[in-house]
Design a protein around this motif. Structure first.
Motif, PDB file in Angstrom:
ATOM      1  N   TYR A  55      45.260  22.333  14.806  1.00 50.31           N
ATOM      2  CA  TYR A  55      44.173  22.684  15.735  1.00 50.31           C
ATOM      3  C   TYR A  55      44.583  23.848  16.631  1.00 50.31           C
ATOM      4  O   TYR A  55      43.846  24.832  16.784  1.00 50.31           O
ATOM      5  N   TYR A  74      38.687  15.505  15.979  1.00 54.80           N
ATOM      6  CA  TYR A  74      38.836  16.968  15.998  1.00 54.80           C
ATOM      7  C   TYR A  74      37.534  17.661  15.576  1.00 54.80           C
ATOM      8  O   TYR A  74      37.206  18.734  16.065  1.00 54.80           O
ATOM      9  N   GLN A 102      34.977  17.061  18.717  1.00 55.22           N
ATOM     10  CA  GLN A 102      35.327  17.768  19.950  1.00 55.22           C
ATOM     11  C   GLN A 102      35.537  19.265  19.761  1.00 55.22           C
ATOM     12  O   GLN A 102      35.235  20.050  20.647  1.00 55.22           O
ATOM     13  N   HIS A 103      36.051  19.647  18.578  1.00 55.06           N
ATOM     14  CA  HIS A 103      36.461  21.040  18.398  1.00 55.06           C
ATOM     15  C   HIS A 103      35.857  21.713  17.161  1.00 55.06           C
ATOM     16  O   HIS A 103      36.150  22.881  16.910  1.00 55.06           O
TER      17      HIS A 103
END
Length: 322
Positions: A102, A157, A160-161
């Motif tokens: 990430y 992940y 959120q991202h």
């Protein structure tokens, strides 16, 4: 995958599946140009349980894509004795690899799960929707829960991202470069190694631990490698996908032992030690999702795959992981 230059980092690259992927990629490369650079890393290249060493590895290779295979693994009896270690070490590895991916803006991560993550009490065949429907088998709950948490991290992940981190769930894998150690290997390599020992010792009987009756689906490592590469290039979902042979290709452990006997040319008799644990009786997995997306994939027949693996082991016994 995009047409620009891609760097694919394979963690656990020296293991069974990593070496199979390497073999397939080398065959592809021999046929023409590619916009991919593949980097295969093993434990000697960095300890992924350590966040700092993981960062160093990513800084060095600057991957755009990751195939995450690295794990602390072992057979049934090894798992039963070390559940806490399996949980803690695999949790550390997975958290480090995904968080570093990430931070380095890796476009896609494909992690490797296992059919043992599925609930112990379940209906068959198991499919991708059933991962979290109840506790896994008690024999290897540490490893199973750590692998399940990859799916939880992938979803986190993504939510959120916006990361495209996904996972595959292979059935039992075997093939060249497997772990043939007597203390920590899985059933096929363990039987191949032990039968080779029995032939060398002139043993007239060969003992299989357990009844030989449990059913398993086995996938040849080179078939799995091709499917892994397909997932990396074509599969665009964070939802796990099962990579397994068809349900009708499920076989008993005793049938596997007989196939290994034939491949070795062993003349003795196979006997079964029913005082030893069998583990789960069956873990039948559905590959309907795979078949819907990759209709024409053809699996290597198990007898041929076992013969090829036995031949490889005999040729490479001194260098194999024993």
């Amino acid at each position: 995958m995009s047409s620009e230059k891609n760097v694919i980092l394979v963690t656990g690259g020296s293991g069974l599946v990593g070496q199979a992927i390497k073999t397939v990629i080398e065959e592809e490369a021999a046929k023409g140009n590619s916009n991919e650079t593949w980097v295969f890393c093993g434990s000697k290249d960095g300890d992924l349980r350590d966040r700092a060493q993981t960062e160093v590895l990513f800084d060095k290779h600057k991957p755009t894509h990751v195939i995450h295979l690295a794990a602390m693994v072992g057979g049934l009896f090894h798992n039963m004795a070390h559940n806490l270690d399996f949980f803690r070490e695999n949790m550390a590895i997975n958290d480090n690899v995904l968080h570093t991916s990430y931070k380095h803006k890796v476009k896609k991560v494909v992690s490797c799960l296992s059919t043992c993550i599925f609930p112990d009490n379940t209906t068959y065949p198991i499919d991708e929707t059933m991962v979290h429907n109840g506790p896994p088998h008690t024999s290897n709950y540490g490893y199973s829960y750590a692998k399940r948490m990859i799916d939880v991290l992938n979803r986190g992940y993504h939510e959120q991202h916006g990361c495209l981190f996904t996972s595959v769930v292979p059935c039992n894998v075997f093939g060249p470069h497997d772990n043939f150690s007597l203390s920590s290997s899985h059933v096929v390599p363990a039987l191949i190694r032990r039968m080779d020992d029995a032939i060398r010792n002139g043993d007239q009987t060969f003992t299989v631990l357990g009844s030989g009756k449990p059913l398993r689906q086995f996938i040849y490592s080179l078939d799995l490698a091709k499917l892994f590469i397909w997932v990396l290039r074509k599969y665009e979902s964070v939802e796990p996908i099962i990579l397994s042979v068809d349900e009708e290709d499920e076989v008993t452990i005793s049938a596997v032992a007989e196939a290994i006997k034939k491949a070795h040319g062993y003349q003795g008799q196979i006997v079964y030690d029913t005082t030893k644990a069998d583990g789960q009786y069956k873990k039948t997995a559905s590959n309907k999702k795979l078949r819907a997306l990759n209709k024409d994939f053809s699996f290597t027949p198990i007898d041929k795959a076992i013969q090829d693996t036995v031949d490889w082991f005999k040729k490479n016994r001194e260098q194999a992981r024993t």
